[in-house]
Design a protein around this motif. Structure first.
Motif, PDB file in Angstrom:
ATOM      1  N   GLU A  89      43.126  38.037  52.962  1.00 20.34           N
ATOM      2  CA  GLU A  89      42.319  38.173  51.750  1.00 20.34           C
ATOM      3  C   GLU A  89      42.274  36.814  51.055  1.00 20.34           C
ATOM      4  O   GLU A  89      43.098  35.935  51.344  1.00 20.34           O
ATOM      5  N   PRO A  90      41.290  36.597  50.158  1.00 17.50           N
ATOM      6  CA  PRO A  90      41.125  35.254  49.582  1.00 17.50           C
ATOM      7  C   PRO A  90      42.383  34.765  48.861  1.00 17.50           C
ATOM      8  O   PRO A  90      43.059  35.537  48.170  1.00 17.50           O
ATOM      9  N   LEU A  91      42.684  33.501  49.046  1.00 14.09           N
ATOM     10  CA  LEU A  91      43.805  32.849  48.373  1.00 14.09           C
ATOM     11  C   LEU A  91      43.243  32.151  47.135  1.00 14.09           C
ATOM     12  O   LEU A  91      42.450  31.223  47.244  1.00 14.09           O
ATOM     13  N   ILE A  92      43.643  32.647  45.956  1.00 18.36           N
ATOM     14  CA  ILE A  92      43.072  32.148  44.696  1.00 18.36           C
ATOM     15  C   ILE A  92      44.084  31.270  43.967  1.00 18.36           C
ATOM     16  O   ILE A  92      45.261  31.623  43.872  1.00 18.36           O
ATOM     17  N   PHE A  93      43.612  30.131  43.469  1.00 23.30           N
ATOM     18  CA  PHE A  93      44.395  29.390  42.486  1.00 23.30           C
ATOM     19  C   PHE A  93      43.439  28.861  41.442  1.00 23.30           C
ATOM     20  O   PHE A  93      42.227  29.045  41.558  1.00 23.30           O
ATOM     21  N   MET A  94      43.958  28.243  40.394  1.00 18.69           N
ATOM     22  CA  MET A  94      43.088  27.787  39.312  1.00 18.69           C
ATOM     23  C   MET A  94      43.418  26.357  38.918  1.00 18.69           C
ATOM     24  O   MET A  94      44.523  25.875  39.145  1.00 18.69           O
ATOM     25  N   LYS A  95      42.411  25.699  38.366  1.00 16.46           N
ATOM     26  CA  LYS A  95      42.612  24.389  37.749  1.00 16.46           C
ATOM     27  C   LYS A  95      42.222  24.520  36.275  1.00 16.46           C
ATOM     28  O   LYS A  95      41.322  25.290  35.951  1.00 16.46           O
ATOM     29  N   CYS A 142      33.815  39.568  44.039  1.00 16.26           N
ATOM     30  CA  CYS A 142      34.453  40.890  43.947  1.00 16.26           C
ATOM     31  C   CYS A 142      35.964  40.750  43.834  1.00 16.26           C
ATOM     32  O   CYS A 142      36.609  41.394  42.997  1.00 16.26           O
ATOM     33  N   HIS A 143      36.519  39.898  44.699  1.00 17.35           N
ATOM     34  CA  HIS A 143      37.970  39.766  44.736  1.00 17.35           C
ATOM     35  C   HIS A 143      38.516  39.137  43.455  1.00 17.35           C
ATOM     36  O   HIS A 143      39.468  39.656  42.851  1.00 17.35           O
ATOM     37  N   ILE A 144      37.927  38.026  43.038  1.00 15.81           N
ATOM     38  CA  ILE A 144      38.399  37.345  41.824  1.00 15.81           C
ATOM     39  C   ILE A 144      38.330  38.292  40.623  1.00 15.81           C
ATOM     40  O   ILE A 144      39.277  38.384  39.834  1.00 15.81           O
TER      41      ILE A 144
END
Ligand code: ZN
Length: 203
Positions: free
Chosen positions: A24-30, A157-159
């Motif tokens: 599944e998507p690997l999310i990170f943020m800046k 959708c995932h985020i």
């Protein structure tokens, strides 16, 4: 304003860093202070000896949404840009080995050069965008969004299951193979469908 980033979204890139292809998507943020706009210079920080470029297609979120359903996902972004996800690879490797978060390796100041946005309706084929990153005039990354593991719609959708997406947020959608180090004096240029949108001089 939030900047979402997706890791390992092209199989050839996951492979080059010896990472598994995610399920599944690997999310990170800046943070917003990571943005580097208007083709400004990137001043190489002193805390890393191995900063990598990662050329990426960036989505602009067009309206607010939570738990967006697949059939509506395409309504939530309206334009794309060329962005670079600068990564302090040495710091990231050390954090990864300790199981710690990546923030300082990914979210540091000016780590997200971003071009102007092109409305999706101006693209000849929004389903398969061709993009390239040149370093000192040589193509080092050459990507097609048809090769994304998780499509733009799937990412929305995932985020939005975890974070409300808001008008004006950005999504860096992942980098294809060919990432590599930068040095002071390098010129990075980002092309979308053959048009140069981004220019970033490393100082
Ligand atoms: Zn990236």
């Amino acid at each position: 304003m939030k900047i979402f980033c997706i890791g390992r979204n092209y199989a050839d890139h996951a492979k080059e860093l010896n990472n598994p292809v995610p399920s599944e998507p690997l999310i990170f943020m800046k943070p917003p202070t990571a943005l580097l706009l208007n083709n400004r210079h990137f001043y190489h920080p002193d805390f890393s000896k191995n900063i990598h470029y990662e050329g990426e297609i960036v989505l602009r979120i067009a309206k607010n949404g939570r738990s967006v359903q697949p059939e509506f996902a395409s309504r939530y972004y309206d334009a794309v840009a060329f962005g670079i996800d600068f990564t302090a690879r040495d710091l990231q490797d050390s954090l990864k080995s300790k199981g710690q978060p990546w923030e300082i390796a990914k979210g540091f100041d000016r780590s997200a050069p971003l071009s102007r946005f092109v409305p999706l309706e101006e693209l000849k084929n929004a389903e398969d965008i061709h993009f390239q990153l040149k370093k000192n005039g040589e193509v080092v990354q050459d990507g097609h969004t048809r090769d994304l593991i998780f499509s733009f719609d799937t990412l929305i959708c995932h985020i939005s299951r975890y974070f409300t997406v808001q008008k004006g947020d950005y999504v860096f959608t992942g980098t294809p193979a060919g990432v590599g180090p930068i040095q002071i004096g390098d010129l990075l240029e980002g092309f979308l469908e053959g048009e140069r949108l981004l220019s970033c001089q490393v100082r």
